[in-house]
Design a protein around this motif. Sequence first.
Motif, mmCIF file in Angstrom:
data_model
loop_
_atom_site.group_PDB
_atom_site.id
_atom_site.type_symbol
_atom_site.label_atom_id
_atom_site.label_comp_id
_atom_site.label_asym_id
_atom_site.label_seq_id
_atom_site.Cartn_x
_atom_site.Cartn_y
_atom_site.Cartn_z
ATOM 1 N N GLU A 34 85.291 15.834 -11.595
ATOM 2 C CA GLU A 34 85.767 14.530 -11.169
ATOM 3 C C GLU A 34 87.282 14.397 -11.221
ATOM 4 N N ALA B 58 74.164 15.114 -7.205
ATOM 5 C CA ALA B 58 74.023 14.203 -8.334
ATOM 6 C C ALA B 58 73.110 13.039 -7.964
ATOM 7 N N PRO C 143 80.158 6.176 -5.547
ATOM 8 C CA PRO C 143 80.312 7.438 -6.277
ATOM 9 C C PRO C 143 79.987 8.683 -5.462
ATOM 10 N N PHE C 144 78.879 8.658 -4.698
ATOM 11 C CA PHE C 144 78.542 9.878 -3.965
ATOM 12 C C PHE C 144 79.535 10.146 -2.840
ATOM 13 N N ARG D 110 82.276 11.901 -4.337
ATOM 14 C CA ARG D 110 81.900 13.306 -4.591
ATOM 15 C C ARG D 110 82.061 14.140 -3.324
ATOM 16 N N PRO E 235 76.753 14.884 -13.435
ATOM 17 C CA PRO E 235 76.686 15.388 -12.061
ATOM 18 C C PRO E 235 76.734 16.905 -12.021
ATOM 19 N N GLU F 43 73.508 9.712 -7.565
ATOM 20 C CA GLU F 43 74.590 8.759 -7.400
ATOM 21 C C GLU F 43 74.334 7.869 -6.191
ATOM 22 N N SER F 44 74.956 6.704 -6.209
ATOM 23 C CA SER F 44 74.802 5.755 -5.110
ATOM 24 C C SER F 44 75.749 6.095 -3.968
#
Length: 378
Positions: free
Chosen positions: A88, A163, A179-180, A183, A340, A165-166
């Motif tokens: 991250e 991950a 978040p996604f 990513r 993640p 993640e949303s």
Amino acid sequence: MLDDITVQRAYYYCPACGHGFCPRDEAMGLDGSGLSPGVARMAARVGSMASFQEGALLLQELAGIPVDIKAVERTAKRIGREVAHDEETLVKEMLPPSDVMYAGIDGTGIPMRREELAGRAGKQPDGSAKTREVKECVVWTADHRDAHGNPVRDEGSVSYSAALESSHWNDSRPEETPPFAQRVQRELTRRGFFQAHLQVVIADGAPWIRNLASVIAPDALQIVDLYHAKEHLSELASTIFGSHTDLAERWAQERHQELEASQLDAVLAAIAKFIDVPGDAGKRASKEHEYFQNNRERMDYARFRAMGLSVAPASSKPAAVYSSASAANTPACFGARMAPMPSSLCGQPSSVIALTPFGAAARLLATAARRLERSHRP
């Protein structure tokens, strides 16, 4: 790794705060678990490939090292958190290894523990959920060609990050990237995707993926995976004419040929004939007509192939191979407590295993890999 050792070092105590520490522990990579850095790496590796109990047994049987189950769990989670933090925070842009860079985005459901699904809506008869969606970003190059001149994924070029993640943008706070999406942006930046002369995103045509790709990589050419599109037509044929019937197979093959020739008007016209049919056939035809209409610009396969582009996603086979032996016996994910997945090259299998957050991640990634690999089958 071979035996117990005793380390003598200075201990410093602070009367003001009442705590003490040994500076040499940090310098030597000791974390208080009693595991040397070498054994810690081994524990993290087995913890990512199997359950923590199986991991402890592997260490005992293969290396003669007695490490209890909780130590394997704590070590795998600790290293997973460290890797997730690096993923991250450390984003160094690379030069693109090719003039053409490919990215794939997908999502699939994975079984979860009951406590991680509390309050979540799902597809069960009572409205509850049995799974959560893991989302994956894959980046690769395909400069090599097979005997027929078709692009082939370059060996060792695939990297992936996944991950729970949303990917949902909040309408009230559109400036906040989910978040996604962050990513995906990090992984594409790391691989030099944005610097490539031609950027290509291959996916299944789902609206959330189309929208995410349009925001994160607005200059990229979007392509619906050819074999996924063919699967839509084959399933529609089975709904209309019955599974495994000659008529269904013939109808699907005709649509496949039209699809590969970029004759989308013909495909849409053939589907439209069944929209008014009562029952499931009409409902499915209407749904598929909308799918192909919304993605028609992403299905110009004749043009894409004339440009020398791949029309199928990269295989995540390495991840599936690593985890297939243990997936059936791996406990379901813990969800919110799971870090993640790190980014790692398939050409470096050790990093895929050793840096996985903990045991269930192997099952998580294998599920996503199987979803991607199915798209290779006509």
